[in-house]
Design an enzyme around this catalytic site. Structure first.
Site, mmCIF file in Angstrom:
data_model
loop_
_atom_site.group_PDB
_atom_site.id
_atom_site.type_symbol
_atom_site.label_atom_id
_atom_site.label_comp_id
_atom_site.label_asym_id
_atom_site.label_seq_id
_atom_site.Cartn_x
_atom_site.Cartn_y
_atom_site.Cartn_z
ATOM 1 N N THR A 162 0.592 -1.079 0.131
ATOM 2 C CA THR A 162 -0.202 -0.175 -0.074
ATOM 3 C C THR A 162 0.914 1.292 -0.395
ATOM 4 O O THR A 162 2.383 0.826 0.101
ATOM 5 C CB THR A 162 -0.618 0.428 1.674
ATOM 6 O OG1 THR A 162 -2.154 -1.134 1.222
ATOM 7 C CG2 THR A 162 -1.607 1.176 1.510
ATOM 8 N N ASP B 229 -8.632 -2.107 5.061
ATOM 9 C CA ASP B 229 -8.775 -1.351 5.851
ATOM 10 C C ASP B 229 -8.613 0.553 5.739
ATOM 11 O O ASP B 229 -9.136 1.707 5.977
ATOM 12 C CB ASP B 229 -7.610 -1.025 6.499
ATOM 13 C CG ASP B 229 -6.272 -0.920 6.341
ATOM 14 O OD1 ASP B 229 -6.261 -2.228 5.282
ATOM 15 O OD2 ASP B 229 -5.584 -0.461 6.865
ATOM 16 N N GLY C 274 -5.408 -5.821 5.963
ATOM 17 C CA GLY C 274 -6.154 -4.983 6.063
ATOM 18 C C GLY C 274 -7.424 -5.433 7.075
ATOM 19 O O GLY C 274 -8.238 -4.455 7.800
HETATM 20 N N1 ASP Z 1 -3.788 -2.440 4.106
HETATM 21 C C1 ASP Z 1 -3.680 -3.267 2.866
HETATM 22 C C2 ASP Z 1 -5.200 -3.914 2.784
HETATM 23 O O1 ASP Z 1 -5.329 -4.805 3.201
HETATM 24 C C3 ASP Z 1 -2.718 -3.976 1.860
HETATM 25 C C4 ASP Z 1 -1.358 -3.522 3.154
HETATM 26 O O2 ASP Z 1 -1.029 -2.402 2.640
HETATM 27 O O3 ASP Z 1 -0.207 -4.265 2.106
HETATM 28 O O4 ASP Z 1 -6.162 -3.787 1.290
#
Ligand code: ASP
Length: 304
Positions: A166, A197, A220
Site C-alpha cells: 500500500t 482497511d 487490512g
Molecule cells: N492494507 C492493505 C489492504 O488490506 C494492503 C496492505 O497494506 O498491504 O488492502
C-alpha cells in the site's frame, strides 16, 4: 506564512517478498520512489502549503510509481482484475473522502479527495464512484495502464507477506495542521469486491489536529477489526499516551491476533512514528531541514 516545523512521513507498504527476494536494483528503485514522493510533499510544505496538499502530492507520486501497490502497479484480484481503494482525511475539521473497488481514475487518491471536497458523502464505491469521477472530469488511465507484468506472478504466490502493500503519507504543516492519505491495490489474489482497511476512516486512515494523523499498511482485515488508526488517536486523546506508545500498542494488539503490518503517524507537535511488525516497511520522512530519509529493512535510514 509560517513554514517551520513541518514534517512529512510516507510508506510504500509493509508487504514484501522474503528478504532474499529483494535485489539491490529493486531496493534502489524503491528508495528512489520514496524519495520522489517525499520531495513532492516537502516542496509544498516548504512553500507554506498545507498538510492536505502535501500528502496528496506524495501519494500521487507513489501511485504513479509501478514499484508500489497503488494506482499503476496495483496487484490483481483472484479474477485477474484490479480494484483500488483510497482515502484522505483533513485533521483541521475531520473532513474525509474515500473510494473503494475502482479501476479507471488514474489517481485514486485524487478521487478520494474529490469525494471529500465535491460531494456530500464520505465514501463512494464501485460503479457509482467511477461515474462520480467521470462527472468530476478526473483523469482516467488508458486500458492496460495499471497492469504491470511483475504483478501477475503474485497471484500464484503462497507467501502472505508478499501479497500485500500500500502507499500512504501523513504530514504536519507549518501551521500545525495534520492530514493523512492512503492508496492501495489491496491484497494480491483478493476476492473481487473485497475492501481493505485503506479507505475505511479510522482503520487504515485517520487525521485529527487534536491528536495525530495515521496511514496504515498490512493485513487490512486486522486493521479494520482493531480500528487501528482511530485507536492510536483515542489512546492519545483519552489515555494520555504519547504517539510512539499509542502506535506501538495498537500494532501490538494486531500482532496478538495474528496480523502483520505497519504504519506512519505524526502527532500535533510534529513527532513521527513509523512502527512495523513485518520484516520490512518501505518508509521515509522529511522535516523542515529538507533532508530526505528513507529505509526498507530494520536498518539505518539513507539520508540526502
Ligand atoms: N492494507 C492493505 C489492504 O488490506 C494492503 C496492505 O497494506 O498491504 O488492502
Amino acid at each position: 506564512m509560517a513554514a517551520t516545523r513541518f514534517v512529512l512521513a510516507v510508506h510504500g507498504g509493509a508487504g514484501a517478498p522474503p528478504r532474499e527476494g529483494l535485489d539491490p536494483a529493486a531496493a534502489h528503485r524503491r528508495h528512489a520512489g520514496l524519495r520522489r514522493a517525499l520531495i513532492a510533499g516537502r516542496d509544498i510544505l516548504a512553500a507554506g502549503g498545507s498538510a492536505l496538499d502535501a500528502v496528496t502530492a506524495a501519494v500521487v507520486a507513489l501511485e504513479d510509481d509501478p514499484e508500489f501497490n497503488a494506482g499503476r502497479g496495483s496487484v490483481f484480484t483472484a479474477a485477474g482484475t484490479q480494484e483500488m481503494d483510497a482515502a484522505i482525511m483533513d485533521g483541521r475539521d475531520r473532513r474525509a473522502g474515500a473510494v473503494a473497488g475502482i479501476c479507471g481514475p488514474k489517481h485514486p487518491v485524487l478521487a478520494a479527495r474529490r469525494v471529500m471536497e465535491a460531494s456530500p458523502h464520505v465514501f463512494l464505491a464501485g460503479p457509482g464512484a467511477i461515474a462520480f469521477c467521470r462527472a468530476q472530469g478526473l483523469d482516467f488511465a488508458e486500458p492496460g495502464y495499471f497492469a504491470t507484468a511483475s504483478r501477475r506472478p503474485q497471484l500464484a504466490s503462497t507467501d502472505t507477506a508478499g501479497r500485500h502493500g500500500t502507499v500512504g503519507a501523513v504530514a504536519r504543516d507549518g501551521d500545525g495542521n495534520l492530514a493523512a492519505a492512503t492508496s492501495t491495490g489491496g491484497t494480491a489474489g483478493k476476492a473481487p469486491g473485497r475492501i481493505g482497511d485503506t479507505p475505511i476512516i479510522g482503520a487504515g486512515t485517520y487525521a485529527d489536529n487534536g491528536t495525530c494523523a495515521v496511514s496504515a499498511t498490512g493485513e487490512g482485515e486486522f486493521f479494520i477489526r482493531f480500528a487501528v488508526a482511530h485507536e492510536i488517536s483515542a489512546r492519545i486523546a483519552h489515555g494520555g499516551q504519547g504517539l510512539a506508545e499509542a502506535a506501538g500498542a495498537a500494532l501490538a494488539a494486531v500482532a496478538t491476533a495474528g496480523g502483520s503490518g505497519g504504519l506512519v503517524a505524526v502527532d500535533r507537535s510534529g513527532t513521527i512514528a513509523l512502527p512495523f511488525n513485518t520484516e520490512r516497511m518501505y518508509r521515509g520522512y522529511v522535516g523542515a531541514d529538507g533532508i530526505v530519509h528513507t529505509a526498507i529493512l530494520d536498518e539505518a535510514y539513507r539520508s540526502s
